[in-house]
Scaffold this active site. Structure first.
Site, PDB file in Angstrom:
ATOM      1  N   ASN A  11       0.510  -1.273  -0.431  1.00  0.00           N
ATOM      2  CA  ASN A  11      -0.013  -0.077   0.047  1.00  0.00           C
ATOM      3  C   ASN A  11       0.881   1.250  -0.071  1.00  0.00           C
ATOM      4  O   ASN A  11       1.252   1.702   0.731  1.00  0.00           O
ATOM      5  CB  ASN A  11      -0.941  -0.165   1.280  1.00  0.00           C
ATOM      6  N   TRP A  12       0.933   2.121  -1.550  1.00  0.00           N
ATOM      7  CA  TRP A  12       1.461   2.975  -1.217  1.00  0.00           C
ATOM      8  C   TRP A  12       1.473   4.132  -0.700  1.00  0.00           C
ATOM      9  O   TRP A  12       1.948   5.398  -0.695  1.00  0.00           O
ATOM     10  CB  TRP A  12       2.044   3.427  -2.964  1.00  0.00           C
ATOM     11  N   LYS A  13      -0.234   3.874  -0.065  1.00  0.00           N
ATOM     12  CA  LYS A  13      -0.689   6.010   0.503  1.00  0.00           C
ATOM     13  C   LYS A  13      -0.296   7.118  -0.700  1.00  0.00           C
ATOM     14  O   LYS A  13      -0.308   6.561  -1.712  1.00  0.00           O
ATOM     15  CB  LYS A  13       0.649   5.947   1.456  1.00  0.00           C
ATOM     16  N   HIS A  96      -9.455   0.888   4.670  1.00  0.00           N
ATOM     17  CA  HIS A  96      -8.335   1.129   5.344  1.00  0.00           C
ATOM     18  C   HIS A  96      -8.067   2.289   6.020  1.00  0.00           C
ATOM     19  O   HIS A  96      -9.569   3.377   6.553  1.00  0.00           O
ATOM     20  CB  HIS A  96      -7.675   1.747   5.157  1.00  0.00           C
ATOM     21  N   GLU A 168      -5.987  -5.381  11.220  1.00  0.00           N
ATOM     22  CA  GLU A 168      -4.356  -4.354  10.909  1.00  0.00           C
ATOM     23  C   GLU A 168      -4.775  -3.454  12.349  1.00  0.00           C
ATOM     24  O   GLU A 168      -5.381  -2.133  12.081  1.00  0.00           O
ATOM     25  CB  GLU A 168      -4.483  -2.853   9.866  1.00  0.00           C
ATOM     26  N   GLY A 174       2.209   2.131  10.587  1.00  0.00           N
ATOM     27  CA  GLY A 174       3.053   3.157  10.761  1.00  0.00           C
ATOM     28  C   GLY A 174       4.096   3.932  11.649  1.00  0.00           C
ATOM     29  O   GLY A 174       4.365   5.474  11.888  1.00  0.00           O
ATOM     30  N   SER A 214       3.440  -1.945  10.182  1.00  0.00           N
ATOM     31  CA  SER A 214       4.510  -1.959  10.254  1.00  0.00           C
ATOM     32  C   SER A 214       5.687  -3.302  10.681  1.00  0.00           C
ATOM     33  O   SER A 214       6.433  -3.391  11.113  1.00  0.00           O
ATOM     34  CB  SER A 214       4.921  -1.321  11.906  1.00  0.00           C
ATOM     35  N   GLY A 235       2.546  -1.144   4.686  1.00  0.00           N
ATOM     36  CA  GLY A 235       2.512   0.227   3.634  1.00  0.00           C
ATOM     37  C   GLY A 235       4.193   0.300   3.747  1.00  0.00           C
ATOM     38  O   GLY A 235       4.721   0.570   2.432  1.00  0.00           O
ATOM     39  N   GLY A 236       5.143   1.511   4.655  1.00  0.00           N
ATOM     40  CA  GLY A 236       6.286   2.175   4.491  1.00  0.00           C
ATOM     41  C   GLY A 236       6.780   1.012   4.192  1.00  0.00           C
ATOM     42  O   GLY A 236       8.161   1.535   3.391  1.00  0.00           O
TER      43      GLY A 236
END
Ligand code: PGA
Length: 260
Positions: A11-13, A96, A168, A174, A214, A235-236
Site C-alpha cells: 500500500n503506497w498510500k 483502511h 490491522e 506506521g 509496521s 505500507g512503509g
C-alpha cells in the site's frame, strides 16, 4: 484464491508520483521472481494506476485501488467508482484505518463499497482493527466484531469467497510498534469465529486473512508463520523495492514450508 497461496499487498498510500511509480515498478519487476505460491499486489495512488496497468505484467503483479466510491457513476465530484476501476484493478482496499480515522468513513460506507467491488468483479480487502485506546479498554474483539458485521452485512456466502480480510491494529500502522504474534493470533481466532458464526465452518476455514501494521522484511516471516495468517498488507516497507522484494521472498519461503 485458495489459502495455500500467500497474498502480499504493498500500500503506497499518497506516495510516488507518475515518474517515481514507473521507475519503482521497473525496478521491482527486475527483482521479483514470479512464484505460483505468492500473489503480489501493488496499491498505488489513483493518479498512477491507469498508466501502471499498462506497464505491469499481470502474471507478476496485480493492482489494487486504495479506495473507491460506491456509486457506479454520477455527480460525485472528486470520486472514482468501482465501475471505472473495473478491469484495471483486481483488488481494492476498503475501510483502511486512515480512511476511517482521517476521512471519517463508517461501517455503512465500507458495506456499500464492498458491494460496489463485488458488482464490478473487484476483490475487496476489508481492513479492520482496533485503536490504542480501544485496545487499552479491552474492546479489541468487539471492535473487530462490529467492523466485520458492518462491512459484510450484505455479502452472501458465495460472495464471501471474493473477500479478503486484513487485520490491522491502528496503533501498529506506521508507528513501528509491532503487534506481538500472540495478539495477532487472538485477533485471527476472533475473526474466524465471527465468520463461522455468520457463514459456517467451511467459510471460516477458507477466508483469506492478512496482517498489516509496521511489517518489515525482518518481521515478515514471524507474522507469516502465525496460524491462520495468509499474507501481509505492507505500507512503509513497500516503498523500497528491495525491502518489498525481501518480504515477497519470505512469503515464498513460508508457502514452501507449509507445503512440506
Ligand atoms: P505500515 O502500513 O506498514 O506503514 O504500518 C500498513 C498499512 O497501512 O496498510
Amino acid at each position: 484464491m485458495t489459502r495455500d497461496k500467500k497474498l502480499i499487498i504493498g500500500n503506497w498510500k499518497m506516495n510516488l508520483n507518475m515518474h517515481e511509480a514507473s521507475l519503482y515498478v521497473h525496478q521491482l519487476s527486475g527483482l521479483v521472481q514470479s512464484r505460483r505460491d505468492v500473489e503480489v499486489v501493488l496499491a498505488p495512488t489513483l493518479l498512477t494506476i491507469q498508466s501502471l496497468s499498462l506497464q505491469v505484467d499481470r502474471r507478476q503483479f496485480k493492482l489494487a485501488a486504495q479506495n473507491l466510491y460506491w456509486r457506479d457513476y454520477g455527480a460525485y465530484t472528486g470520486e472514482v467508482s468501482a465501475r471505472q476501476l473495473r478491469g484495471i484493478v483486481d483488488y481494492a482496499l476498503i475501510g483502511h484505518s486512515e480512511r476511517r480515522h482521517i476521512f471519517n468513513e463508517t461501517d455503512k460506507d465500507t458495506r456499500s463499497k464492498i458491494q460496489a467491488c463485488i458488482r464490478n468483479q473487484i476483490r475487496p480487502v476489508l481492513c479492520i482493527g482496533e485503536t490504542a485506546s480501544e485496545r487499552a479498554n479491552g474492546e479489541a474483539t468487539d471492535v473487530l466484531h462490529d467492523q466485520l458485521i458492518g462491512g459484510l452485512a450484505n455479502v452472501t456466502s458465495d460472495e464471501l469467497e471474493e473477500v479478503v480480510i486484513a487485520y490491522e491494529p491502528v496503533w501498529a500502522i506506521g508507528t513501528g510498534d509491532n503487534a506481538l504474534p500472540d495478539d495477532v493470533t487472538k485477533a485471527v481466532v476472533a475473526i474466524r469465529s465471527q465468520i463461522k458464526h455468520l457463514y459456517g465452518a467451511t467459510a471460516a476455514k477458507n477466508v483469506c486473512i492478512l496482517y498489516g501494521g509496521s511489517v518489515k522484511a525482518d518481521s515478515a516471516a514471524d507474522y507469516l508463520a502465525i496460524n491462520g495468517i495468509d499474507g501481509l498488507l505492507i505500507g512503509g516497507a513497500s516503498l523500497d523495492a528491495h525491502a518489498f522484494n525481501d518480504i515477497i521472498q519470505k512469503a515464498h519461503d513460508s508457502a514452501a514450508k507449509a507445503k512440506k
